[in-house]
Write an enzyme that holds these catalytic residues in place. Structure first.
Site, PDB file in Angstrom:
ATOM      1  N   ARG A  21      -6.639 -84.974 -10.124  1.00 19.38           N
ATOM      2  CA  ARG A  21      -7.588 -84.756  -9.042  1.00 19.38           C
ATOM      3  C   ARG A  21      -8.702 -85.805  -9.134  1.00 19.38           C
ATOM      4  O   ARG A  21      -9.457 -85.830 -10.110  1.00 19.38           O
ATOM      5  CB  ARG A  21      -8.201 -83.356  -9.121  1.00 19.38           C
ATOM      6  CG  ARG A  21      -7.181 -82.217  -9.011  1.00 19.38           C
ATOM      7  CD  ARG A  21      -6.672 -82.051  -7.592  1.00 19.38           C
ATOM      8  NE  ARG A  21      -5.539 -81.147  -7.514  1.00 19.38           N
ATOM      9  CZ  ARG A  21      -5.626 -79.835  -7.356  1.00 19.38           C
ATOM     10  NH1 ARG A  21      -6.815 -79.251  -7.277  1.00 19.38           N
ATOM     11  NH2 ARG A  21      -4.541 -79.095  -7.271  1.00 19.38           N
ATOM     12  N   GLU A  42     -11.640 -86.121  -8.157  1.00 17.86           N
ATOM     13  CA  GLU A  42     -12.894 -85.508  -7.722  1.00 17.86           C
ATOM     14  C   GLU A  42     -13.999 -85.911  -8.685  1.00 17.86           C
ATOM     15  O   GLU A  42     -13.872 -85.695  -9.893  1.00 17.86           O
ATOM     16  CB  GLU A  42     -12.753 -83.985  -7.676  1.00 17.86           C
ATOM     17  CG  GLU A  42     -11.715 -83.504  -6.674  1.00 17.86           C
ATOM     18  CD  GLU A  42     -11.459 -82.007  -6.785  1.00 17.86           C
ATOM     19  OE1 GLU A  42     -12.056 -81.370  -7.687  1.00 17.86           O
ATOM     20  OE2 GLU A  42     -10.666 -81.477  -5.990  1.00 17.86           O
ATOM     21  N   ARG A  79     -16.288 -77.013 -15.485  1.00 17.24           N
ATOM     22  CA  ARG A  79     -14.944 -76.481 -15.236  1.00 17.24           C
ATOM     23  C   ARG A  79     -13.995 -77.455 -14.532  1.00 17.24           C
ATOM     24  O   ARG A  79     -12.891 -77.069 -14.162  1.00 17.24           O
ATOM     25  CB  ARG A  79     -15.023 -75.187 -14.428  1.00 17.24           C
ATOM     26  CG  ARG A  79     -15.545 -75.340 -13.008  1.00 17.24           C
ATOM     27  CD  ARG A  79     -15.465 -74.016 -12.297  1.00 17.24           C
ATOM     28  NE  ARG A  79     -15.704 -74.146 -10.865  1.00 17.24           N
ATOM     29  CZ  ARG A  79     -15.482 -73.182  -9.990  1.00 17.24           C
ATOM     30  NH1 ARG A  79     -14.992 -72.020 -10.391  1.00 17.24           N
ATOM     31  NH2 ARG A  79     -15.729 -73.360  -8.707  1.00 17.24           N
ATOM     32  N   HIS A  80     -14.429 -78.698 -14.316  1.00 19.88           N
ATOM     33  CA  HIS A  80     -13.586 -79.661 -13.612  1.00 19.88           C
ATOM     34  C   HIS A  80     -13.149 -80.802 -14.529  1.00 19.88           C
ATOM     35  O   HIS A  80     -13.933 -81.293 -15.341  1.00 19.88           O
ATOM     36  CB  HIS A  80     -14.332 -80.264 -12.410  1.00 19.88           C
ATOM     37  CG  HIS A  80     -14.449 -79.320 -11.254  1.00 19.88           C
ATOM     38  ND1 HIS A  80     -15.564 -78.552 -11.044  1.00 19.88           N
ATOM     39  CD2 HIS A  80     -13.574 -79.022 -10.250  1.00 19.88           C
ATOM     40  CE1 HIS A  80     -15.382 -77.814  -9.949  1.00 19.88           C
ATOM     41  NE2 HIS A  80     -14.184 -78.075  -9.459  1.00 19.88           N
ATOM     42  N   GLU A 117     -12.516 -68.939 -10.423  1.00 23.53           N
ATOM     43  CA  GLU A 117     -11.153 -69.003  -9.914  1.00 23.53           C
ATOM     44  C   GLU A 117     -10.228 -69.651 -10.939  1.00 23.53           C
ATOM     45  O   GLU A 117     -10.546 -70.678 -11.529  1.00 23.53           O
ATOM     46  CB  GLU A 117     -11.129 -69.820  -8.624  1.00 23.53           C
ATOM     47  CG  GLU A 117      -9.750 -70.039  -8.045  1.00 23.53           C
ATOM     48  CD  GLU A 117      -9.552 -71.452  -7.514  1.00 23.53           C
ATOM     49  OE1 GLU A 117      -8.471 -72.006  -7.741  1.00 23.53           O
ATOM     50  OE2 GLU A 117     -10.487 -71.992  -6.901  1.00 23.53           O
ATOM     51  N   SER A 147      -4.894 -70.360  -7.311  1.00 25.44           N
ATOM     52  CA  SER A 147      -4.917 -70.366  -5.853  1.00 25.44           C
ATOM     53  C   SER A 147      -3.468 -70.353  -5.383  1.00 25.44           C
ATOM     54  O   SER A 147      -2.644 -71.119  -5.889  1.00 25.44           O
ATOM     55  CB  SER A 147      -5.635 -71.615  -5.344  1.00 25.44           C
ATOM     56  OG  SER A 147      -5.779 -71.559  -3.943  1.00 25.44           O
ATOM     57  N   ARG A 180      -8.379 -73.869 -17.746  1.00 29.15           N
ATOM     58  CA  ARG A 180      -9.381 -72.948 -17.212  1.00 29.15           C
ATOM     59  C   ARG A 180      -9.108 -71.517 -17.670  1.00 29.15           C
ATOM     60  O   ARG A 180     -10.039 -70.774 -18.006  1.00 29.15           O
ATOM     61  CB  ARG A 180      -9.421 -73.032 -15.684  1.00 29.15           C
ATOM     62  CG  ARG A 180     -10.695 -72.462 -15.113  1.00 29.15           C
ATOM     63  CD  ARG A 180     -10.806 -72.681 -13.601  1.00 29.15           C
ATOM     64  NE  ARG A 180     -11.147 -74.055 -13.264  1.00 29.15           N
ATOM     65  CZ  ARG A 180     -11.463 -74.449 -12.034  1.00 29.15           C
ATOM     66  NH1 ARG A 180     -11.465 -73.567 -11.039  1.00 29.15           N
ATOM     67  NH2 ARG A 180     -11.771 -75.708 -11.787  1.00 29.15           N
TER      68      ARG A 180
END
Length: 549
Positions: A321, A323, A329-330, A472, A475, A523
């Site tokens: 990812r 991002e 948490r990323h 979360e 998903s 996670r």
């Protein structure tokens, strides 16, 4: 002429000899005798002293002869020269029933402590287990030189030791195996240190609470960046050994459960011609004369496998990812636990299977990894993770209502952001006493283009998220399996369906209804153990600021 008259010579007179009387020798004087006696005594003492000195030198020479040279020292570089096939044991297996038994094992020297020049204590470590070892001078077996050498070994050296298991009269608190100790007879260095340790393993394993509350000793705090920059040393702590054993457990339990439900494991490519989620968060890489993208998930491959009649599939693999998120948490690369399955009647079949999967994982960790969880708790104290046998399931609307009741303005809740996710987690924990819950029926606008709309409300989707401690961790949704509906949704997201023709074409030849989900391994691990930062749950984490080690 007459000769002169010769007179006879007088008789020779006796010479008077000093020290004689009447011609007889006279004995030594008293002074002479005393003098001679003193000299004799002095000579005797000198001879005795010389004899004693000779004896001491002989003893010293004997002591300097190291009779234990074969029992210790640095081993030659292991190039697989020989293979004696000697049986070796693990520290974890040592117990009082082995009292008197001779064992051989390889371990690291965690700490050493010499007592005088005749004794040294060693704390030996293997993974999460440690045991106290003792080396004592013993005639013809353990020399002073051997003890001195062992005491000089650097912390974290790797040694091969042989010794006798002895039942400990009292529990040794500094070792995880505290009911026995090893009395060593042999110790060899397999691998030493060529560089200075950036920090001690003991410092790296110390709880923050102990550092903050200690008044007598000022401990060193090892910061997270320092740990990650020297990850090889950091990973040696008992805590990290336990964390990654638990991580292994999550993957194993995931596999075990899904295989018991008829799933098979697949391996999809990570180089793709198009982005699977959105173009903004994808890594572009050069691919010969064109470009390729690192897979943001195995989404396309999972669905195409269902179209190919695989029915139920799962994959454990890297996910990328792009991002620029520097949060707790990323990460830019993590391990995804993904699954996809055909649906018979309703997408809740998938949601319920995922729910049962998580409860299977939680129960399995609690039952099979209790020792490791306790090891982590010593450094990261946390409340035990709680879940209910009947999992709490909320609709997105019900979740929003709970937040509004708690004071969050409704107009800010078109989506539930990270802050409100945590707030919702606290609300749910207080009201329902659970750290694990599901939110169903998310707004369609918040979900990817391949998400199936709700049959009664086109603004809502057949999708769900799973949460642990208010964050979360999964998903998922029912996917669109009709090519026309899929193309319409792709266009609605501003993307040309032609750019995904191979994906869309997979559904033109017939595909069963299906759904699935994607889980972030790190996670789940972070939240189950409450490690507070996902980097602690990743072996060598990757984020916008870290590409090594």
């Amino acid at each position: 002429m007459a000769e002169p008259e010769t007179k006879p010579a007088p008789p020779p007179q006796e010479q008077k000899v000093e020290g004689t009387e009447g011609g007889e020798p006279k004995g030594p004087s008293k002074n002479e005798l005393k003098k001679r006696a003193k000299e004799a005594e002095k000579a005797k003492k000198a001879a005795e002293k010389a004899a004693r000195q000779a004896e001491l030198e002989a003893q010293k020479a004997a002591a300097d002869v190291d009779y234990a040279t074969e029992f210790y020292g640095k081993l030659p570089l292991n190039q697989s020269q020989t293979r004696p096939r000697r049986s070796r044991v693990q520290i974890a297996s040592l117990n009082p029933n082995q009292d008197g038994e001779t064992v051989l094992l390889r371990a690291r020297v965690q700490t050493s402590r010499a007592q005088g020049n005749k004794m040294v204590f060693l704390n030996l470590r293997q993974r999460t287990d440690s045991v106290q070892a003792l080396l004592t001078v013993t005639p013809e077996k353990v020399s002073k030189q051997m003890v001195k050498w062992a005491a000089s070994l650097q912390d974290e050296s790797i040694v091969l030791v042989e010794g006798v298991v002895k039942k400990s009269p009292e529990l040794i608190k500094s070792a995880t195996v505290g009911d026995v100790e090893l009395h060593l007879s042999h110790i060899y260095l397999i691998s030493g240190l060529d560089a200075r340790l950036p920090f001690t393993v003991e410092d790296a394993a110390r709880p923050d609470t102990e550092i903050e509350t200690s008044e007598e000793v000022q401990y060193k705090r090892v910061l997270l960046d320092t740990r990650l920059n020297n990850r090889v040393v950091d990973l040696r702590t008992v805590t990290n050994q336990a964390i990654f054993k638990i991580q292994h457990g999550i993957g194993k339990l995931f596999r075990d459960y899904l295989e018991s439900q008829g799933f098979i494991e697949i391996h999809s490519p990570k180089l793709q011609a198009a982005a699977t989620e959105s173009g903004a968060s994808v890594f572009k890489v050069s691919y010969f004369k064109g470009n390729a993208y690192l897979a943001q998930s195995p989404q396309f491959a999972k669905q195409m496998a269902i179209a190919a009649d695989f029915e139920r599939v799962y994959e454990i693999g890297p996910v990328f990812r792009a991002e620029d998120s520097n949060t707790h948490r990323h990460m830019t690369e993590f391990i995804g636990l993904d699954l996809e399955m055909a649906i018979e009647e309703h997408y809740h079949e998938v949601m319920e299977l995922l729910d049962n999967l998580f409860k299977y994982i939680f129960s399995g960790l609690k039952e099979k990894y209790k020792k490791e969880i306790e090891a982590v708790r010593r450094q990261f104290p946390a409340e035990e993770f709680k879940w209910r046998e009947e999992t709490l399931k909320l609709s997105f609307k019900e979740a929003v209502d709970l937040l509004v009741e708690d004071g969050v303005p409704r107009e800010t809740l078109d989506d539930i952001n990270t802050e409100n996710e945590k707030r919702l987690g606290r609300i749910v924990k207080a009201k329902y006493d659970t750290d694990y819950f599901i939110i169903d029926k998310f707004p369609l606008a918040l979900r990817p283009f391949y998400t199936m709309p709700d049959p009664n409300d086109p603004t809502v989707s057949n999708s769900y998220d799973f949460f642990m401690r208010g964050e979360e961790i999964l998903s998922g949704a029912q996917r669109i399996h009709d090519p026309k509906v899929l193309e319409d949704n792709i266009r609605a997201k501003g993307v040309d369906p032609a750019s995904m023709s191979t994906y869309v074409d997979a559904f033109r030849l017939g595909c069963p209804p299906h759904g699935g989900g994607g889980i972030g391994l790190e996670r789940v691990l972070m939240l189950f153990l409450k490690l507070n930062n996902i980097r602690r749950a990743s072996l060598f984490p990757r984020d916008p600021k870290r590409l090594e080690p």
